[in-house]
Design a protein around this motif. Sequence first.
Motif, mmCIF file in Angstrom:
data_model
loop_
_atom_site.group_PDB
_atom_site.id
_atom_site.type_symbol
_atom_site.label_atom_id
_atom_site.label_comp_id
_atom_site.label_asym_id
_atom_site.label_seq_id
_atom_site.Cartn_x
_atom_site.Cartn_y
_atom_site.Cartn_z
ATOM 1 N N LEU A 184 3.806 5.654 -5.228
ATOM 2 C CA LEU A 184 4.743 4.474 -5.288
ATOM 3 C C LEU A 184 4.283 3.243 -6.244
ATOM 4 C CD1 LEU A 184 6.858 2.556 -4.185
ATOM 5 C CD2 LEU A 184 5.664 2.040 -2.054
ATOM 6 N N GLN A 185 3.056 3.110 -6.135
ATOM 7 C CA GLN A 185 2.463 2.135 -7.069
ATOM 8 C C GLN A 185 2.356 2.667 -8.638
ATOM 9 O OE1 GLN A 185 -1.514 1.713 -5.877
ATOM 10 N NE2 GLN A 185 -0.972 0.400 -3.682
ATOM 11 N N LEU A 186 2.310 3.864 -8.830
ATOM 12 C CA LEU A 186 2.193 4.370 -10.332
ATOM 13 C C LEU A 186 3.502 4.686 -10.768
ATOM 14 C CD1 LEU A 186 -0.397 7.369 -9.838
ATOM 15 C CD2 LEU A 186 -0.676 5.073 -10.890
ATOM 16 N N ALA A 187 4.736 4.907 -9.909
ATOM 17 C CA ALA A 187 6.031 5.219 -10.381
ATOM 18 C C ALA A 187 6.702 3.561 -10.710
ATOM 19 C CB ALA A 187 6.767 5.684 -9.134
ATOM 20 N N LYS A 188 6.192 2.717 -9.833
ATOM 21 C CA LYS A 188 6.684 1.291 -10.002
ATOM 22 C C LYS A 188 6.069 0.732 -11.361
ATOM 23 C CE LYS A 188 8.827 -1.005 -7.952
ATOM 24 N NZ LYS A 188 10.587 -1.534 -8.077
ATOM 25 N N ALA A 189 4.826 1.085 -11.736
ATOM 26 C CA ALA A 189 4.387 0.291 -12.697
ATOM 27 C C ALA A 189 4.869 1.183 -14.150
ATOM 28 C CB ALA A 189 2.681 0.534 -12.687
ATOM 29 N N ALA A 190 5.300 2.272 -13.889
ATOM 30 C CA ALA A 190 5.872 3.078 -14.995
ATOM 31 C C ALA A 190 7.132 2.846 -15.296
ATOM 32 C CB ALA A 190 5.657 4.480 -14.884
ATOM 33 N N GLY A 191 7.916 1.825 -14.405
ATOM 34 C CA GLY A 191 9.383 1.497 -14.755
ATOM 35 C C GLY A 191 10.234 2.141 -13.946
ATOM 36 N N CYS A 192 9.876 2.835 -12.855
ATOM 37 C CA CYS A 192 10.871 3.756 -12.176
ATOM 38 C C CYS A 192 11.631 2.994 -11.020
ATOM 39 C CB CYS A 192 10.158 4.907 -11.565
ATOM 40 S SG CYS A 192 9.664 6.080 -12.857
ATOM 41 N N LYS A 193 12.578 3.267 -10.777
ATOM 42 C CA LYS A 193 13.163 2.860 -9.165
ATOM 43 C C LYS A 193 12.617 3.639 -8.348
ATOM 44 C CE LYS A 193 17.552 1.729 -8.975
ATOM 45 N NZ LYS A 193 19.208 1.867 -8.835
ATOM 46 N N VAL A 194 12.090 3.133 -7.047
ATOM 47 C CA VAL A 194 11.741 4.199 -6.266
ATOM 48 C C VAL A 194 12.165 4.073 -4.817
ATOM 49 C CG1 VAL A 194 9.343 4.704 -5.103
ATOM 50 C CG2 VAL A 194 9.292 3.982 -7.418
ATOM 51 N N PHE A 195 12.492 5.202 -4.385
ATOM 52 C CA PHE A 195 13.000 5.243 -2.960
ATOM 53 C C PHE A 195 11.997 5.918 -2.016
ATOM 54 C CE2 PHE A 195 17.683 6.321 -4.513
ATOM 55 C CZ PHE A 195 17.855 4.897 -4.997
ATOM 56 N N ALA A 196 11.686 5.503 -0.985
ATOM 57 C CA ALA A 196 10.499 5.995 -0.041
ATOM 58 C C ALA A 196 10.836 6.117 1.417
ATOM 59 C CB ALA A 196 9.230 5.069 -0.452
ATOM 60 N N SER A 197 10.198 7.100 1.917
ATOM 61 C CA SER A 197 10.371 7.271 3.410
ATOM 62 C C SER A 197 9.144 7.072 4.309
ATOM 63 C CB SER A 197 11.063 8.618 3.727
ATOM 64 O OG SER A 197 10.242 9.763 3.765
ATOM 65 N N ALA A 198 9.381 6.878 5.505
ATOM 66 C CA ALA A 198 8.245 6.854 6.491
ATOM 67 C C ALA A 198 8.736 7.061 8.033
ATOM 68 C CB ALA A 198 7.263 5.558 6.430
ATOM 69 N N SER A 199 8.089 7.623 8.821
ATOM 70 C CA SER A 199 8.729 7.738 10.149
ATOM 71 C C SER A 199 8.321 6.374 10.973
ATOM 72 C CB SER A 199 8.059 8.950 10.831
ATOM 73 O OG SER A 199 6.505 8.780 10.833
ATOM 74 N N SER A 200 7.501 5.712 10.860
ATOM 75 C CA SER A 200 7.049 4.486 11.705
ATOM 76 C C SER A 200 7.791 3.294 11.120
ATOM 77 C CB SER A 200 5.711 4.344 11.949
ATOM 78 O OG SER A 200 4.946 3.898 10.805
#
Length: 315
Positions: free
Chosen positions: A156-172
Amino acid sequence: MKTIQAQYHGDQLQLNQCADLLVSDQEILISVKTAGINPVDTYIVAGANGYTATFPHTPGMNAAGEIIALGANVSGFKVGQRVYCSGSITGTCAELVLASPSQVFPLPDALSFEQGACLGTPYATAWRALFIRANCQASETVFIHGASGGVGLAALQLAKAAGCKVFASASSKQGRELLKQQGADLVVNHHDPKHYQVLQEAGAIDVILEMLANQNLGDDLPLLALGGRVVVIGSRGSVEINPRDLMSKDACIMGMAMAHASPTQLTKIHAALFAGAEAGFVKPVIARRFVLADTAAAHVAVMESGAMGNIVVNV
Protein backbone atom coordinates in the motif's frame (compact mmCIF):
# COMPACT_ATOMS: atom_id res chain seq x y z
CA MET A 1 24.69 -16.48 23.34
CA LYS A 2 20.95 -17.01 23.64
CA THR A 3 19.22 -18.50 20.61
CA ILE A 4 15.87 -20.02 19.70
CA GLN A 5 16.03 -23.56 18.33
CA ALA A 6 13.85 -26.36 17.02
CA GLN A 7 15.29 -29.89 16.95
CA TYR A 8 12.97 -31.26 14.24
CA HIS A 9 10.06 -30.18 12.04
CA GLY A 10 7.08 -29.37 14.22
CA ASP A 11 9.16 -29.09 17.39
CA GLN A 12 8.26 -26.46 19.98
CA LEU A 13 10.67 -23.53 19.72
CA GLN A 14 12.92 -23.33 22.78
CA LEU A 15 15.35 -20.74 24.15
CA ASN A 16 18.82 -22.30 24.43
CA GLN A 17 22.35 -21.23 25.27
CA CYS A 18 24.90 -21.83 22.51
CA ALA A 19 28.50 -20.90 21.85
CA ASP A 20 28.98 -17.41 20.43
CA LEU A 21 29.28 -17.29 16.66
CA LEU A 22 32.64 -16.63 15.00
CA VAL A 23 32.95 -14.78 11.72
CA SER A 24 34.70 -16.32 8.70
CA ASP A 25 36.48 -14.37 5.97
CA GLN A 26 33.32 -13.98 3.88
CA GLU A 27 30.79 -13.23 6.64
CA ILE A 28 29.36 -10.42 8.75
CA LEU A 29 28.53 -10.88 12.44
CA ILE A 30 25.58 -8.82 13.67
CA SER A 31 24.34 -8.15 17.18
CA VAL A 32 20.60 -8.58 16.75
CA LYS A 33 18.38 -5.92 18.27
CA THR A 34 15.11 -7.04 16.66
CA ALA A 35 14.10 -10.04 14.53
CA GLY A 36 11.16 -9.96 12.14
CA ILE A 37 8.70 -12.86 12.13
CA ASN A 38 6.94 -13.81 8.89
CA PRO A 39 4.67 -16.71 7.89
CA VAL A 40 7.49 -18.29 5.86
CA ASP A 41 9.49 -18.68 9.09
CA THR A 42 6.67 -20.72 10.58
CA TYR A 43 6.35 -22.83 7.43
CA ILE A 44 10.08 -23.65 7.60
CA VAL A 45 9.89 -24.73 11.24
CA ALA A 46 6.85 -26.87 10.47
CA GLY A 47 8.27 -28.33 7.25
CA ALA A 48 5.11 -27.15 5.47
CA ASN A 49 4.49 -25.98 1.88
CA GLY A 50 7.65 -27.62 0.60
CA TYR A 51 10.00 -25.91 3.04
CA THR A 52 12.67 -27.76 4.97
CA ALA A 53 15.57 -27.00 7.30
CA THR A 54 18.68 -28.48 8.85
CA PHE A 55 18.61 -29.05 12.61
CA PRO A 56 19.01 -27.72 15.18
CA HIS A 57 17.26 -24.87 13.41
CA THR A 58 17.18 -21.23 14.50
CA PRO A 59 14.26 -19.54 12.72
CA GLY A 60 14.19 -16.14 11.12
CA MET A 61 15.46 -14.50 7.95
CA ASN A 62 14.97 -10.83 8.89
CA ALA A 63 16.67 -8.80 11.59
CA ALA A 64 18.10 -5.40 12.37
CA GLY A 65 21.06 -4.63 14.58
CA GLU A 66 24.68 -3.50 14.62
CA ILE A 67 27.74 -5.06 13.00
CA ILE A 68 30.21 -6.32 15.60
CA ALA A 69 32.71 -8.15 13.37
CA LEU A 70 33.64 -8.32 9.69
CA GLY A 71 35.36 -11.13 7.82
CA ALA A 72 38.78 -10.35 6.36
CA ASN A 73 37.42 -10.35 2.80
CA VAL A 74 34.33 -8.22 3.48
CA SER A 75 34.32 -4.62 2.27
CA GLY A 76 31.74 -1.85 2.15
CA PHE A 77 30.66 -2.21 5.80
CA LYS A 78 32.09 -1.10 9.15
CA VAL A 79 31.92 -2.30 12.73
CA GLY A 80 29.20 -0.47 14.66
CA GLN A 81 27.12 0.20 11.53
CA ARG A 82 23.32 -0.06 11.81
CA VAL A 83 22.11 -2.66 9.32
CA TYR A 84 19.26 -5.00 8.52
CA CYS A 85 19.47 -8.42 6.95
CA SER A 86 17.25 -10.07 4.39
CA GLY A 87 18.26 -13.68 4.82
CA SER A 88 20.97 -15.05 7.08
CA ILE A 89 23.31 -17.99 7.49
CA THR A 90 22.48 -18.93 11.08
CA GLY A 91 18.92 -17.66 11.76
CA THR A 92 17.92 -14.29 13.19
CA CYS A 93 16.03 -15.27 16.37
CA ALA A 94 19.20 -15.12 18.41
CA GLU A 95 21.47 -12.60 20.09
CA LEU A 96 23.99 -12.95 17.26
CA VAL A 97 23.55 -13.78 13.58
CA LEU A 98 25.96 -14.49 10.74
CA ALA A 99 25.08 -13.25 7.27
CA SER A 100 26.78 -12.95 3.91
CA PRO A 101 27.41 -9.43 2.57
CA SER A 102 24.72 -9.92 -0.08
CA GLN A 103 22.16 -10.37 2.71
CA VAL A 104 23.06 -7.22 4.65
CA PHE A 105 21.93 -3.65 3.93
CA PRO A 106 22.39 -0.26 5.63
CA LEU A 107 19.52 0.65 7.95
CA PRO A 108 18.26 4.17 7.19
CA ASP A 109 18.52 6.58 10.10
CA ALA A 110 14.79 7.30 9.79
CA LEU A 111 13.90 3.76 10.83
CA SER A 112 14.13 2.05 14.22
CA PHE A 113 15.59 -1.42 14.67
CA GLU A 114 12.02 -2.75 14.98
CA GLN A 115 11.09 -1.18 11.65
CA GLY A 116 14.32 -2.35 10.04
CA ALA A 117 13.49 -5.94 10.97
CA CYS A 118 10.37 -5.63 8.78
CA LEU A 119 12.11 -4.65 5.56
CA GLY A 120 13.74 -7.88 4.39
CA THR A 121 10.70 -10.02 3.61
CA PRO A 122 7.55 -7.83 3.71
CA TYR A 123 8.85 -4.78 1.84
CA ALA A 124 11.09 -6.66 -0.57
CA THR A 125 8.19 -8.98 -1.42
CA ALA A 126 5.83 -6.06 -2.00
CA TRP A 127 8.34 -4.18 -4.15
CA ARG A 128 9.17 -7.19 -6.31
CA ALA A 129 5.50 -8.11 -6.72
CA LEU A 130 4.48 -4.59 -7.75
CA PHE A 131 7.34 -3.35 -9.85
CA ILE A 132 9.16 -6.42 -11.15
CA ARG A 133 6.49 -9.08 -11.55
CA ALA A 134 3.46 -6.86 -12.30
CA ASN A 135 5.44 -3.98 -13.85
CA CYS A 136 3.06 -1.62 -12.06
CA GLN A 137 2.91 1.93 -13.43
CA ALA A 138 1.80 5.31 -12.10
CA SER A 139 -1.94 5.98 -12.52
CA GLU A 140 -2.81 2.27 -12.51
CA THR A 141 -5.30 0.86 -10.01
CA VAL A 142 -3.97 -1.73 -7.57
CA PHE A 143 -6.10 -3.97 -5.36
CA ILE A 144 -4.36 -5.55 -2.37
CA HIS A 145 -6.51 -8.47 -1.26
CA GLY A 146 -5.64 -8.92 2.40
CA ALA A 147 -3.74 -5.70 2.97
CA SER A 148 -3.45 -5.28 6.72
CA GLY A 149 -0.49 -7.65 7.18
CA GLY A 150 3.17 -6.77 6.74
CA VAL A 151 3.36 -7.37 2.97
CA GLY A 152 0.00 -5.73 2.31
CA LEU A 153 0.80 -2.54 4.21
CA ALA A 154 4.19 -2.37 2.51
CA ALA A 155 2.51 -2.70 -0.89
CA LEU A 156 0.00 0.00 0.00
CA GLN A 157 2.74 2.47 0.93
CA LEU A 158 4.82 1.64 -2.14
CA ALA A 159 1.94 1.77 -4.61
CA LYS A 160 0.65 5.08 -3.28
CA ALA A 161 4.14 6.58 -3.48
CA ALA A 162 4.37 5.39 -7.10
CA GLY A 163 1.23 7.31 -8.04
CA CYS A 164 -1.26 4.44 -8.10
CA LYS A 165 -4.86 4.36 -6.97
CA VAL A 166 -5.07 1.69 -4.27
CA PHE A 167 -8.01 -0.46 -3.22
CA ALA A 168 -7.43 -2.65 -0.17
CA SER A 169 -9.23 -5.23 1.94
CA ALA A 170 -9.11 -6.39 5.55
CA SER A 171 -11.38 -8.55 7.67
CA SER A 172 -11.43 -6.56 10.91
CA LYS A 173 -12.76 -3.09 11.57
CA GLN A 174 -9.41 -2.12 13.10
CA GLY A 175 -7.58 -3.42 10.04
CA ARG A 176 -9.82 -1.42 7.72
CA GLU A 177 -9.26 1.73 9.77
CA LEU A 178 -5.51 1.18 9.53
CA LEU A 179 -5.74 0.88 5.74
CA LYS A 180 -7.64 4.17 5.56
CA GLN A 181 -5.02 5.83 7.75
CA GLN A 182 -2.34 4.53 5.40
CA GLY A 183 -4.02 6.22 2.43
CA ALA A 184 -6.04 3.51 0.68
CA ASP A 185 -8.52 5.04 -1.77
CA LEU A 186 -11.13 2.34 -1.17
CA VAL A 187 -11.29 -0.13 1.70
CA VAL A 188 -13.54 -3.22 1.76
CA ASN A 189 -14.26 -6.10 4.13
CA HIS A 190 -13.23 -9.30 2.36
CA HIS A 191 -15.49 -11.32 4.66
CA ASP A 192 -18.49 -9.49 3.19
CA PRO A 193 -19.71 -11.38 0.07
CA LYS A 194 -20.71 -8.02 -1.44
CA HIS A 195 -17.19 -6.65 -1.44
CA TYR A 196 -16.63 -7.86 -5.01
CA GLN A 197 -19.66 -5.88 -6.12
CA VAL A 198 -18.28 -2.77 -4.42
CA LEU A 199 -14.98 -3.26 -6.22
CA GLN A 200 -16.68 -3.85 -9.58
CA GLU A 201 -18.57 -0.58 -9.20
CA ALA A 202 -15.38 1.30 -8.28
CA GLY A 203 -13.74 0.57 -11.63
CA ALA A 204 -11.53 -1.96 -13.38
CA ILE A 205 -8.33 -3.01 -11.63
CA ASP A 206 -4.94 -3.21 -13.33
CA VAL A 207 -2.98 -5.13 -10.69
CA ILE A 208 -4.17 -7.45 -7.91
CA LEU A 209 -1.84 -8.64 -5.17
CA GLU A 210 -3.39 -11.83 -3.79
CA MET A 211 -2.46 -13.10 -0.33
CA LEU A 212 -4.91 -16.05 -0.22
CA ALA A 213 -5.26 -17.29 -3.76
CA ASN A 214 -6.91 -20.61 -2.88
CA GLN A 215 -9.91 -18.69 -1.58
CA ASN A 216 -10.03 -15.60 -3.77
CA LEU A 217 -8.39 -16.11 -7.14
CA GLY A 218 -11.46 -17.24 -9.07
CA ASP A 219 -13.39 -14.17 -7.92
CA ASP A 220 -10.48 -11.79 -8.50
CA LEU A 221 -10.29 -12.34 -12.24
CA PRO A 222 -13.58 -10.65 -13.27
CA LEU A 223 -12.34 -7.46 -11.55
CA LEU A 224 -9.42 -7.04 -13.95
CA ALA A 225 -9.03 -4.34 -16.57
CA LEU A 226 -7.84 -5.14 -20.07
CA GLY A 227 -4.27 -6.35 -19.68
CA GLY A 228 -4.73 -6.84 -15.95
CA ARG A 229 -2.28 -8.85 -13.84
CA VAL A 230 -2.70 -10.91 -10.68
CA VAL A 231 0.38 -11.62 -8.58
CA VAL A 232 -0.09 -14.57 -6.23
CA ILE A 233 1.89 -13.90 -3.06
CA GLY A 234 0.13 -16.37 -0.75
CA SER A 235 -1.98 -19.50 -1.08
CA ARG A 236 -2.88 -22.37 1.24
CA GLY A 237 -4.39 -24.81 -1.23
CA SER A 238 -5.85 -25.30 -4.69
CA VAL A 239 -8.47 -23.22 -6.47
CA GLU A 240 -10.71 -23.42 -9.52
CA ILE A 241 -10.79 -20.57 -12.04
CA ASN A 242 -12.52 -19.87 -15.34
CA PRO A 243 -9.83 -19.31 -18.01
CA ARG A 244 -12.30 -17.24 -20.03
CA ASP A 245 -11.94 -14.52 -17.39
CA LEU A 246 -8.31 -14.29 -18.48
CA MET A 247 -9.04 -14.55 -22.19
CA SER A 248 -11.67 -11.82 -22.17
CA LYS A 249 -9.27 -9.33 -20.54
CA ASP A 250 -6.00 -10.47 -22.14
CA ALA A 251 -4.96 -10.86 -18.52
CA CYS A 252 -2.45 -13.02 -16.71
CA ILE A 253 -1.77 -14.69 -13.36
CA MET A 254 1.79 -14.89 -12.10
CA GLY A 255 3.41 -16.39 -9.05
CA MET A 256 5.89 -14.60 -6.83
CA ALA A 257 8.53 -15.99 -4.50
CA MET A 258 11.43 -13.95 -3.13
CA ALA A 259 13.69 -16.99 -3.42
CA HIS A 260 13.75 -16.37 -7.18
CA ALA A 261 14.96 -12.77 -6.95
CA SER A 262 18.28 -12.32 -8.74
CA PRO A 263 21.21 -10.47 -7.14
CA THR A 264 20.56 -7.57 -9.53
CA GLN A 265 16.92 -7.44 -8.48
CA LEU A 266 17.83 -7.52 -4.78
CA THR A 267 20.25 -4.63 -5.22
CA LYS A 268 17.55 -2.62 -6.99
CA ILE A 269 14.87 -3.49 -4.42
CA HIS A 270 16.90 -2.58 -1.34
CA ALA A 271 18.22 0.62 -2.89
CA ALA A 272 14.61 1.62 -3.54
CA LEU A 273 13.60 0.76 0.03
CA PHE A 274 16.45 2.85 1.45
CA ALA A 275 15.39 5.80 -0.70
CA GLY A 276 11.75 5.29 0.31
CA ALA A 277 12.65 5.32 4.00
CA GLU A 278 14.67 8.50 3.57
CA ALA A 279 11.76 10.07 1.66
CA GLY A 280 9.39 9.10 4.47
CA PHE A 281 6.96 6.73 2.75
CA VAL A 282 8.56 3.43 3.75
CA LYS A 283 7.36 3.25 7.36
CA PRO A 284 6.75 -0.29 8.68
CA VAL A 285 3.85 -0.67 11.09
CA ILE A 286 4.48 -2.84 14.16
CA ALA A 287 1.45 -4.87 15.24
CA ARG A 288 2.86 -6.89 18.14
CA ARG A 289 6.16 -7.14 19.97
CA PHE A 290 7.56 -10.22 21.73
CA VAL A 291 10.75 -10.94 23.64
CA LEU A 292 13.17 -13.63 22.50
CA ALA A 293 11.95 -16.22 25.03
CA ASP A 294 8.43 -15.87 23.60
CA THR A 295 9.36 -16.47 19.96
CA ALA A 296 7.04 -19.51 19.83
CA ALA A 297 4.10 -17.23 20.65
CA ALA A 298 5.21 -14.83 17.91
CA HIS A 299 5.05 -17.71 15.43
CA VAL A 300 1.46 -18.38 16.50
CA ALA A 301 0.54 -14.70 16.22
CA VAL A 302 1.90 -14.29 12.69
CA MET A 303 -0.47 -16.99 11.40
CA GLU A 304 -3.61 -15.55 13.02
CA SER A 305 -6.26 -13.72 11.00
CA GLY A 306 -6.97 -10.04 11.48
CA ALA A 307 -3.40 -8.85 10.91
CA MET A 308 -2.54 -5.27 11.83
CA GLY A 309 1.04 -4.98 10.64
CA ASN A 310 4.30 -6.77 11.42
CA ILE A 311 5.28 -9.15 14.21
CA VAL A 312 8.72 -8.58 15.75
CA VAL A 313 10.86 -10.15 18.47
CA ASN A 314 13.07 -7.83 20.51
CA VAL A 315 16.28 -9.56 21.56
